[in-house]
Write a protein that holds these residues in place. Structure first.
Motif, PDB file in Angstrom:
ATOM      1  N   VAL A  17       8.163  -5.603   9.331  1.00 47.35           N
ATOM      2  CA  VAL A  17       7.596  -4.257   9.417  1.00 47.35           C
ATOM      3  C   VAL A  17       7.417  -3.719   8.004  1.00 47.35           C
ATOM      4  O   VAL A  17       8.353  -3.741   7.201  1.00 47.35           O
ATOM      5  N   VAL A  18       6.203  -3.273   7.718  1.00 42.26           N
ATOM      6  CA  VAL A  18       5.871  -2.786   6.375  1.00 42.26           C
ATOM      7  C   VAL A  18       5.189  -1.418   6.470  1.00 42.26           C
ATOM      8  O   VAL A  18       4.313  -1.213   7.307  1.00 42.26           O
ATOM      9  N   ASP A  19       5.627  -0.492   5.628  1.00 36.91           N
ATOM     10  CA  ASP A  19       4.945   0.797   5.482  1.00 36.91           C
ATOM     11  C   ASP A  19       4.126   0.727   4.212  1.00 36.91           C
ATOM     12  O   ASP A  19       4.627   0.290   3.172  1.00 36.91           O
ATOM     13  N   GLY A  20       2.871   1.149   4.266  1.00 38.58           N
ATOM     14  CA  GLY A  20       2.132   1.081   3.013  1.00 38.58           C
ATOM     15  C   GLY A  20       0.705   1.514   3.115  1.00 38.58           C
ATOM     16  O   GLY A  20       0.214   1.915   4.169  1.00 38.58           O
ATOM     17  N   ARG A  21       0.053   1.415   1.969  1.00 38.45           N
ATOM     18  CA  ARG A  21      -1.383   1.627   1.857  1.00 38.45           C
ATOM     19  C   ARG A  21      -1.848   0.643   0.802  1.00 38.45           C
ATOM     20  O   ARG A  21      -1.020   0.031   0.110  1.00 38.45           O
ATOM     21  N   PRO A  22      -3.153   0.446   0.641  1.00 41.12           N
ATOM     22  CA  PRO A  22      -3.627  -0.566  -0.301  1.00 41.12           C
ATOM     23  C   PRO A  22      -2.980  -0.430  -1.667  1.00 41.12           C
ATOM     24  O   PRO A  22      -2.988   0.651  -2.263  1.00 41.12           O
ATOM     25  N   GLY A  23      -2.384  -1.532  -2.167  1.00 38.97           N
ATOM     26  CA  GLY A  23      -1.750  -1.524  -3.474  1.00 38.97           C
ATOM     27  C   GLY A  23      -0.277  -1.177  -3.432  1.00 38.97           C
ATOM     28  O   GLY A  23       0.456  -1.423  -4.384  1.00 38.97           O
ATOM     29  N   ARG A  24       0.174  -0.581  -2.334  1.00 36.72           N
ATOM     30  CA  ARG A  24       1.596  -0.237  -2.207  1.00 36.72           C
ATOM     31  C   ARG A  24       2.102  -0.657  -0.839  1.00 36.72           C
ATOM     32  O   ARG A  24       1.424  -0.457   0.161  1.00 36.72           O
ATOM     33  N   ALA A  25       3.297  -1.213  -0.821  1.00 39.14           N
ATOM     34  CA  ALA A  25       3.887  -1.628   0.453  1.00 39.14           C
ATOM     35  C   ALA A  25       5.405  -1.660   0.309  1.00 39.14           C
ATOM     36  O   ALA A  25       5.929  -2.141  -0.697  1.00 39.14           O
TER      37      ALA A  25
END
Lengths: 172, 172
Positions: A17-25
């Motif tokens: 399970v990963v929380d993120g947006r492009p470039g950040r995770a």
């Protein structure tokens, strides 16, 4: 965006399970479901369904990302993987969570820049991207995190496209 | 012995319920589940699960017989069939009903005496064996009845063997 990556399998089903947006995770959770090999396939699928349901309820992902498998490898393992994939699709549908598929090549390219990267390289990049203090094990768990990262990258891009299209008055 | 034969598929999943013992078989029910082709695979699997569960609850089979598919045909259709098979296995496991697999060759040999019989011949023999007034349609429904007949024949033999072994004081 929260993504649950699933590397489907009956012997080992990798989950990340990963929380993120492009470039950040950032990693939220990682694990592996191992179903009892001395049981019938049906019971193993039931066990998998129960455990996947628990993960979906606990982490409430916005999307489930599953590895798309092709039938060009071992026939028996493809059938087993297809069975496990069906259960993942079923669990996501029951929870009303959309599903995205990514090929192994897409996942490797997303996290390492090389669609033909080896498992060790993928694990190393996953560890680095998520700033983990140790490498996730087994490889199925690292693959599931890589899938989730891949979707965060790519899915995020699609969302940006959609937002741009909306601003431009185009189709949503 | 009551057998629910399942010819797994998402476009058409054939179902046939047969009561019988070796040499005798009577049809209890026959049908086809068609899942909505405009929906996601997950929703189609959910629809299939719901309908298969209804069949298992209504007819309470002693065993579920499923066609064993090999991956030597069209890749995409094998994956879809494997997904549908997983749902059938899951539904049977939830209901505590044992599952048996039979290959298309075994089924054809059981009902026609020829493992390479064509679909028309299988349908004709199924109609004759079950003393039906008209041929079951579509072919998936006839195939499901053929599967159930095949298991009644073969499964019954295994049960007789087991009974003979028990009388002889051998392993059950």
């Amino acid at each position: 965006m929260r993504v649950l990556g699933i590397d489907p399998g009956l012997t080992r089903c990798g989950l990340g399970v990963v929380d993120g947006r492009p470039g950040r995770a950032g990693m939220v959770a990682v694990g592996v479901i191992r179903t009892p090999s001395d049981r019938d396939t049906g019971e193993r699928l039931l066990y998998l369904e129960d455990n996947l349901t628990t993960w979906v309820r606990r982490f409430e992902p916005d999307v489930v990302a599953i590895e798309r498998v092709f039938a060009d490898v071992n026939v028996a393992s493809v059938m087993t993987t297809a069975h496990a994939t069906a259960i993942a699709l079923l669990v996501a549908a029951k929870a009303g969570v959309p599903v995205a598929f990514h090929t192994p090549t897409e996942v490797k390219a997303a996290v390492t820049g090389d669609g033909r990267a080896g498992k060790a390289q993928v694990t190393q990049m996953v560890t680095s991207i998520l700033k983990l203090t140790e490498q996730p094990r087994p490889a199925d768990a690292a693959d599931a995190l890589a899938l989730a990262i891949c979707h965060t990258w790519r899915g995020g891009t699609e969302i940006r496209y959609a937002a741009a299209a909306a601003r431009a008055g185009g189709p949503r």
